[in-house]
Design an enzyme around this catalytic site. Structure first.
Site, PDB file in Angstrom:
ATOM      1  CE1 TYR A 143      -9.541  -2.626  -0.072  1.00 56.86           C
ATOM      2  CE2 TYR A 143      -8.703  -0.737  -1.279  1.00 56.86           C
ATOM      3  CZ  TYR A 143      -8.492  -1.816  -0.446  1.00 56.86           C
ATOM      4  OH  TYR A 143      -7.232  -2.087   0.026  1.00 56.86           O
ATOM      5  CG  HIS A 199      -5.545  -6.213  -0.338  1.00 49.99           C
ATOM      6  ND1 HIS A 199      -6.788  -6.224   0.235  1.00 49.99           N
ATOM      7  CD2 HIS A 199      -5.573  -7.154  -1.320  1.00 49.99           C
ATOM      8  CE1 HIS A 199      -7.537  -7.128  -0.379  1.00 49.99           C
ATOM      9  NE2 HIS A 199      -6.822  -7.707  -1.331  1.00 49.99           N
ATOM     10  CD  GLU A 224      -9.025  -9.326  -3.647  1.00 48.18           C
ATOM     11  OE1 GLU A 224      -7.892  -9.685  -3.274  1.00 48.18           O
ATOM     12  OE2 GLU A 224      -9.932  -9.001  -2.842  1.00 48.18           O
ATOM     13  CE  LYS A 259      -4.066  -2.123   2.180  1.00 49.62           C
ATOM     14  NZ  LYS A 259      -5.030  -2.068   3.329  1.00 49.62           N
ATOM     15  CG  ASN A 308      -3.735  -2.061   6.859  1.00 51.99           C
ATOM     16  OD1 ASN A 308      -3.622  -1.760   5.674  1.00 51.99           O
ATOM     17  ND2 ASN A 308      -4.776  -2.720   7.328  1.00 51.99           N
TER      18      ASN A 308
HETATM   19  P1  RTP Z   1      -7.138  -5.913   3.330  1.00 52.77           P
HETATM   20  O1  RTP Z   1      -8.505  -6.123   2.707  1.00 52.77           O
HETATM   21  O2  RTP Z   1      -6.511  -4.593   2.958  1.00 52.77           O
HETATM   22  O3  RTP Z   1      -6.223  -7.067   3.116  1.00 52.77           O
HETATM   23  O4  RTP Z   1      -7.311  -5.831   4.914  1.00 52.77           O
HETATM   24  P2  RTP Z   1      -8.264  -6.619   5.874  1.00 52.77           P
HETATM   25  O5  RTP Z   1      -8.975  -7.727   5.144  1.00 52.77           O
HETATM   26  O6  RTP Z   1      -7.443  -6.958   7.055  1.00 52.77           O
HETATM   27  O7  RTP Z   1      -9.299  -5.492   6.264  1.00 52.77           O
HETATM   28  P3  RTP Z   1     -10.749  -5.146   5.664  1.00 52.77           P
HETATM   29  O8  RTP Z   1     -11.731  -5.273   6.778  1.00 52.77           O
HETATM   30  O9  RTP Z   1     -10.989  -5.908   4.401  1.00 52.77           O
HETATM   31  O10 RTP Z   1     -10.586  -3.600   5.348  1.00 52.77           O
HETATM   32  C1  RTP Z   1      -9.937  -3.179   4.168  1.00 52.77           C
HETATM   33  C2  RTP Z   1      -8.993  -2.060   4.500  1.00 52.77           C
HETATM   34  O11 RTP Z   1      -9.737  -0.914   4.902  1.00 52.77           O
HETATM   35  C3  RTP Z   1      -8.957  -0.155   5.836  1.00 52.77           C
HETATM   36  N1  RTP Z   1      -9.717  -0.046   7.057  1.00 52.77           N
HETATM   37  N2  RTP Z   1      -9.863   1.091   7.695  1.00 52.77           N
HETATM   38  N3  RTP Z   1     -10.594   3.092   9.549  1.00 52.77           N
HETATM   39  C4  RTP Z   1     -10.991   1.851   9.756  1.00 52.77           C
HETATM   40  O12 RTP Z   1     -11.650   1.515  10.725  1.00 52.77           O
HETATM   41  C5  RTP Z   1     -10.596   0.837   8.782  1.00 52.77           C
HETATM   42  N4  RTP Z   1     -10.921  -0.442   8.821  1.00 52.77           N
HETATM   43  C6  RTP Z   1     -10.357  -0.991   7.728  1.00 52.77           C
HETATM   44  C7  RTP Z   1      -7.659  -0.891   6.047  1.00 52.77           C
HETATM   45  O13 RTP Z   1      -6.683  -0.374   5.140  1.00 52.77           O
HETATM   46  C8  RTP Z   1      -8.033  -2.311   5.673  1.00 52.77           C
HETATM   47  O14 RTP Z   1      -6.898  -3.071   5.338  1.00 52.77           O
HETATM   48 MG    MG Z   2     -10.056  -7.443   3.316  1.00 55.47          MG
END
Ligand code: RTP
Ligand code: MG
Length: 140
Positions: free
Chosen positions: A51, A117, A128, A11, A114
Site C-alpha cells: 500500500y 482488493h 501487484e 481481506k 470492505n
Molecule cells: P482496493 O485498493 O482495496 O481495491 O480498494 P479501492 O481501490 O476501492 O480503494 P483505495 O482508494 O485504493 O483504498 C484502499 C483501501 O483503503 C481502505 N480505505 N479506507 N477509512 C477510509 O476512508 C478508507 N478509504 C479507503 C479500504 O480498505 C480501501 O479498499
Molecule cells: Mg485501490
C-alpha cells in the site's frame, strides 16, 4: 476484448467470517478464473510495501493494521477485460455506495473492512501480481 490478468485480495474481514468461497463464487460467476491462489498472513512490512502509494493518506496506518489483523487470500484472476470486470463485481470502495449484487454490497462491513482488493489498472495488476506470486505459481 483481450484476455487479462488482475490481482485480488480477499481481506481479513471476509476470511474471518468464512466468506472465502462466497467471494470466489462471485468472481467466478462474473467470468473470472482463479489461476493462482494462496492464503497468507501478511507481515507489517509486506502490507506497508503493498500500500506504499497510500502512505500519505490519513487512513494508511489503520489500513495496514487491518490488513495484518488476520489471514488474507491473494489471487490472480484471468479473463476478458479482467481488471475492469473485477472492479465491477467488487463494487464501490464504500459499501454504502456499492451497486446491488456486488461483493462489497453483499459482504463488506465498512469502507475499510470492505472484503476485497482489486487492481485498478493493468499496469498495477502486473506489479501487484509480481509482489505476491512467482511466475510458476500461476497456472492458466
Ligand atoms: P482496493 O485498493 O482495496 O481495491 O480498494 P479501492 O481501490 O476501492 O480503494 P483505495 O482508494 O485504493 O483504498 C484502499 C483501501 O483503503 C481502505 N480505505 N479506507 N477509512 C477510509 O476512508 C478508507 N478509504 C479507503 C479500504 O480498505 C480501501 O479498499
Ligand atoms: Mg485501490
Amino acid at each position: 476484448m483481450s484476455t487479462e490478468r488482475t490481482f485480488s485480495i480477499i481481506k481479513p474481514d471476509a476470511t474471518r467470517r468464512n466468506l472465502t468461497g462466497a467471494v470466489t463464487a462471485k468472481l467466478e460467476e462474473a467470468g473470472l478464473r482463479v489461476v493462482a491462489s494462496k492464503r497468507i498472513h501478511m507481515t507489517k512490512e509486506q502490507a506497508e510495501g503493498f500500500y506504499a502509494v497510500h502512505k500519505e493518506r490519513p487512513f494508511f496506518n489503520d489500513l495496514v493494521t487491518f490488513m495484518i489483523s488476520g489471514p488474507v487470500v491473494v489471487q490472480v484472476l484471468e479473463g476478458e477485460n479482467a481488471v475492469l470486470k473485477n472492479r465491477e463485481v467488487m463494487g464501490a470502495t464504500n459499501p454504502e455506495n456499492a451497486d446491488a449484487g456486488t461483493i462489497r454490497k453483499e459482504f463488506a462491513e465498512s469502507i475499510e473492512a470492505n472484503s476485497v482488493h482489486g487492481s485498478d489498472s493493468l499496469e498495477n495488476a502486473n506489479i501487484e501480481i509480481a509482489y505476491f506470486f512467482k511466475p510458476e505459481e500461476i497456472v492458466g
